[in-house]
Design an enzyme around this catalytic site. Structure first.
Site, PDB file in Angstrom:
ATOM      1  N   ASP A 235       0.786  -1.259  -0.075  1.00 27.03           N
ATOM      2  CA  ASP A 235      -0.117  -0.042   0.026  1.00 27.03           C
ATOM      3  C   ASP A 235       0.915   1.261  -0.002  1.00 27.03           C
ATOM      4  O   ASP A 235       1.939   1.094  -0.577  1.00 27.03           O
ATOM      5  CB  ASP A 235      -1.007  -0.050   1.223  1.00 27.03           C
ATOM      6  N   GLY A 257       4.933  -0.470  -3.726  1.00 25.27           N
ATOM      7  CA  GLY A 257       3.913   0.416  -3.027  1.00 25.27           C
ATOM      8  C   GLY A 257       3.079   1.155  -3.804  1.00 25.27           C
ATOM      9  O   GLY A 257       3.286   1.300  -4.873  1.00 25.27           O
ATOM     10  N   HIS A 258       2.258   2.017  -3.314  1.00 30.15           N
ATOM     11  CA  HIS A 258       1.426   3.035  -3.687  1.00 30.15           C
ATOM     12  C   HIS A 258       1.909   4.563  -3.795  1.00 30.15           C
ATOM     13  O   HIS A 258       1.052   5.194  -3.753  1.00 30.15           O
ATOM     14  CB  HIS A 258      -0.173   2.871  -3.119  1.00 30.15           C
ATOM     15  N   GLY A 259       3.311   4.520  -3.244  1.00 30.19           N
ATOM     16  CA  GLY A 259       3.887   5.727  -3.206  1.00 30.19           C
ATOM     17  C   GLY A 259       3.689   6.613  -2.030  1.00 30.19           C
ATOM     18  O   GLY A 259       3.361   6.116  -1.174  1.00 30.19           O
ATOM     19  N   ASN A 289       2.065   4.519  -7.767  1.00 28.82           N
ATOM     20  CA  ASN A 289       2.008   6.076  -7.598  1.00 28.82           C
ATOM     21  C   ASN A 289       3.415   6.773  -7.210  1.00 28.82           C
ATOM     22  O   ASN A 289       4.174   5.675  -6.658  1.00 28.82           O
ATOM     23  CB  ASN A 289       1.070   6.603  -6.660  1.00 28.82           C
TER      24      ASN A 289
END
Length: 412
Positions: A235, A257-259, A289
């Protein structure tokens, strides 16, 4: 992408909403005998000497809690030692205020029990301290893989939240350095209502497909620094929630991950502003991201996100390198009506370079009713790494200036 029990919920994930549940009542002072060496100037509390077993199988919860009770009752510098070995524990609730300064020396590893019935909320929750240091080369291993299948948050907001690994509630003047956090059941680390917290030289690791395993989340906190830290999760590597100000992120490597995200913003009523966030000298590798600001399209709160600076960021095959998303609606379990109440302004992106795994290197998706204002794009040179498509910027309802950028990414 520890939770307020009055439903302080922060929807922090791309695939699910995150709930936060924290007790609000004042914790009583811990009392107990000083079962350790040292005098009034300080003491050391070794969990091995208090009956803990470093075999990875024996429950050492009692020994660790006894070490805390003794340390919290002592004056001066109080050191809790987790020696080399693997110490299995259930929930650890370290509640102050304490009489002295607390140091947790993590030389060995703590393993979180996989028996979810033991946990009312989090695994390691540290509350109401004025001085805290956690350091060493050991690990906090949540053993989350055994229970990730129990996570239903991708389907509903009122899901049962699995235990976070390390939670700081109402902690001031904290340092976390050198340690590793791996495979949490939910978030690796959550910082709430805390001030002057530094996280430095920490390693955070979970598989890219692990659910809701945010690296470091913070909410309603101030003066938070994350320095020279490596984060790979399923995440957000770092998520900055409502009510947070004075955040400094430097030298962080993120991926998978999602940044590095601000938000989600506006999901619940009475959320506070987010301001003064600096992200510099970071690298993002194959994350979904890069640097992201996200708010709900049907935001329930009136709040402002402002004074953000993203500078000297390198992207390596990142799907959405620069993104402001004011239409965030994970899994379509919110109402997409465009009635945003979140103001996003004074955002600077400077010297962002590298490659994007999608053509949209810049996405500024702002609200038609509350456009983003004061957005600065300076020296943005991120190129699509694929073929047959050109690098592009997608900009809606965003107002600002662009200088020194690739022609395709000028936006304004």
């Amino acid at each position: 992408m520890g939770f307020v029990r009055a439903l302080f919920l922060l929807a922090m994930v791309c695939v699910a909403a995150h709930a936060k549940d924290y007790p609000k009542e004042e914790g009583a002072k811990a009392e107990g005998p000083a079962a350790a060496s040292g005098g009034s100037g300080g003491s050391t509390h070794d969990v091995l000497k208090l009956g803990g077993k470093g075999d990875g199988k024996t429950d050492s919860t009692k020994a660790v809690n006894e070490a805390w009770t003794a340390a919290c009752a002592g004056t001066g510098k109080q050191t809790i030692v987790i020696p080399k070995g693997d110490f299995l524990t259930g929930p650890l609730n370290f509640t102050g205020p304490c009489k002295g300064d607390i140091v947790i020396q993590l030389d060995g590893n703590l393993l979180g029990s996989t028996d979810l019935a033991l946990f009312k909320s989090n695994w390691i929750e540290i509350m109401r301290l004025e001085s805290l240091e956690i350091s060493g080369k050991g690990k906090l291993d949540g053993q989350g893989a055994a229970v990730w299948s129990k996570n239903s948050c991708a389907k509903k907001y009122d899901c049962k939240i699995l235990p976070n690994t390390l939670v700081l509630d109402f902690v001031n003047n904290g340092l976390i350095s050198g340690i590793s956090l791996v495979n949490p059941k939910f978030f690796h680390m959550n910082v709430f209502k805390s001030k002057n917290i530094t996280i430095k030289d920490v390693t955070i690791t979970a598989p890219g497909d692990s659910p809701n395993t945010d690296g470091i989340h913070m909410g309603d906190s101030s003066k938070i620094s994350i320095i020279d830290t490596v984060i790979g999760t399923g995440d957000d590597c770092i998520s900055i929630g409502p009510g947070t100000e004075g955040v400094n992120i430097s030298g962080v490597t993120c991926g998978p991950g999602h940044g590095i995200s601000v938000g989600s913003l506006g999901r619940y009523k009475d959320e506070k502003d987010v301001t003064d966030v600096t992200v510099k000298n970071c690298v993002l590798k194959k994350s979904t991201n890069g640097v992201r600001i996200k708010s709900y399209e049907d935001a329930a709160s009136v709040l402002t996100a402002s004074k953000f600076t993203y500078e000297n960021i390198k992207m390596e095959d990142v799907a959405n390198p620069i993104i402001i998303d004011m239409k965030y609606c994970p899994n379509k379990i919110c109402t997409a009506n465009g009635n945003s109440k979140v103001t996003i302004k004074d955002i600077t992106f400077k010297n962002i370079t590298g490659t994007s795994s999608t053509p949209e290197a810049v996405s500024l998706l702002c609200s038609d009713k509350l456009p983003c204002t004061g957005v600065t794009l300076n020296d943005i040179k991120v190129e699509y790494s694929g073929t047959n498509n050109k690098t592009m910027a997608v900009c809606k309802n965003a107002k600002g200036t662009a200088t020194g950028c690739l022609k395709e990414l000028s936006c304004f």
